[in-house]
Design a protein around this motif. Structure first.
Motif, PDB file in Angstrom:
ATOM      1  N   ILE A 174       1.260  -1.306  -2.056  1.00 29.90           N
ATOM      2  CA  ILE A 174       0.708  -0.373  -3.031  1.00 29.90           C
ATOM      3  C   ILE A 174      -0.794  -0.284  -2.781  1.00 29.90           C
ATOM      4  O   ILE A 174      -1.356  -1.035  -1.995  1.00 29.90           O
ATOM      5  CB  ILE A 174       0.989  -0.824  -4.492  1.00 29.90           C
ATOM      6  N   THR A 178      -4.005   0.633  -7.604  1.00 28.24           N
ATOM      7  CA  THR A 178      -2.825   0.338  -8.419  1.00 28.24           C
ATOM      8  C   THR A 178      -2.803  -1.127  -8.829  1.00 28.24           C
ATOM      9  O   THR A 178      -2.429  -1.472  -9.956  1.00 28.24           O
ATOM     10  CB  THR A 178      -1.542   0.685  -7.640  1.00 28.24           C
ATOM     11  N   THR A 181      -5.104  -1.493 -11.689  1.00 26.89           N
ATOM     12  CA  THR A 181      -4.499  -0.958 -12.911  1.00 26.89           C
ATOM     13  C   THR A 181      -3.512  -1.956 -13.515  1.00 26.89           C
ATOM     14  O   THR A 181      -3.496  -2.187 -14.732  1.00 26.89           O
ATOM     15  CB  THR A 181      -3.769   0.367 -12.624  1.00 26.89           C
TER      16      THR A 181
END
Length: 213
Positions: A174, A178, A181
């Protein structure tokens, strides 16, 4: 139940079993029927011997104590299960109580307190060590936090192992953004401000396995 309380001791450490057997053998109010080295053996012996109380450790091979507690309840056995362990995290206490444990004690419990607890458990009374009782009360008084998602747990486990955001991103295929987050969501759910606090909170709540487990 007769005046003498019959016991089954379930623990994967022979030294612990020997110590407990010797302790209870010195009191005429108790009789140790057998010992088990894992959860599967504990369930089988409980069904065959019908003890009043099973002293159950949680971390055991083949079948752990939590699974054994659920199996004993599912089979409708009359014995009471009193957890005796070194672990008091939310991830240990709450599942054990929900699975059907009558009580939950830590292995630093004093001898006379353990004897009283076993007698109380045999009568069907709930028994909790002070530390465990405090933890359960905290759960009742504090709204249950939103659980971490599987991906958030993966990210947190990598962080706990020392990975940077970039390294975690590569491992999980990823983007680094991300990962950031996911970490922000973890901070919010665990009510912490940084990576170190998140890891510490996760260990404290039993969300991450301790080294060697």
């Amino acid at each position: 139940m007769t005046d003498r309380v019959t016991l089954l001791i379930a623990d994967d450490h022979p030294v612990v079993r020997d110590g407990l057997r010797g302790m209870f053998a010195g009191d005429p109010g108790f009789e140790v029927l057998a010992e088990a080295g894992d959860g599967a053996e504990a369930v089988a012996l409980a069904e065959r011997l019908d003890p009043d109380v099973v002293l159950m450790d949680l971390r055991m091979p083949r079948m752990d104590g939590l699974t054994a507690i659920g199996e004993i309840a599912a089979r409708g056995l009359r014995c009471r299960v009193l957890v005796l362990t070194t672990y008091d995290t939310d991830g240990d206490v709450l599942p054990a109580v929900k699975a059907g444990a009558t009580g939950y004690l830590l292995k630093d419990t004093a001898r006379e307190d353990l004897f009283r607890a076993v007698r109380s458990a045999a009568r069907g009374e709930s028994v909790l060590s002070p530390a465990v009782a405090t933890r359960l009360l905290g759960q009742v008084r504090t709204p249950e936090a939103e659980p971490l998602s599987p991906r958030e747990l993966e990210v947190l486990a990598l962080v706990a192992a020392g990975s940077t955001n970039r390294e975690a991103a590569v491992r999980l295929f990823i983007s680094e953004a991300t990962v950031k987050t996911h970490l922000l969501h973890v901070y919010a759910k665990l009510d912490v401000k940084d990576r170190a606090s998140a890891v510490a909170a996760a260990y404290r709540r039993g969300l991450l396995p301790l080294a060697g487990e």
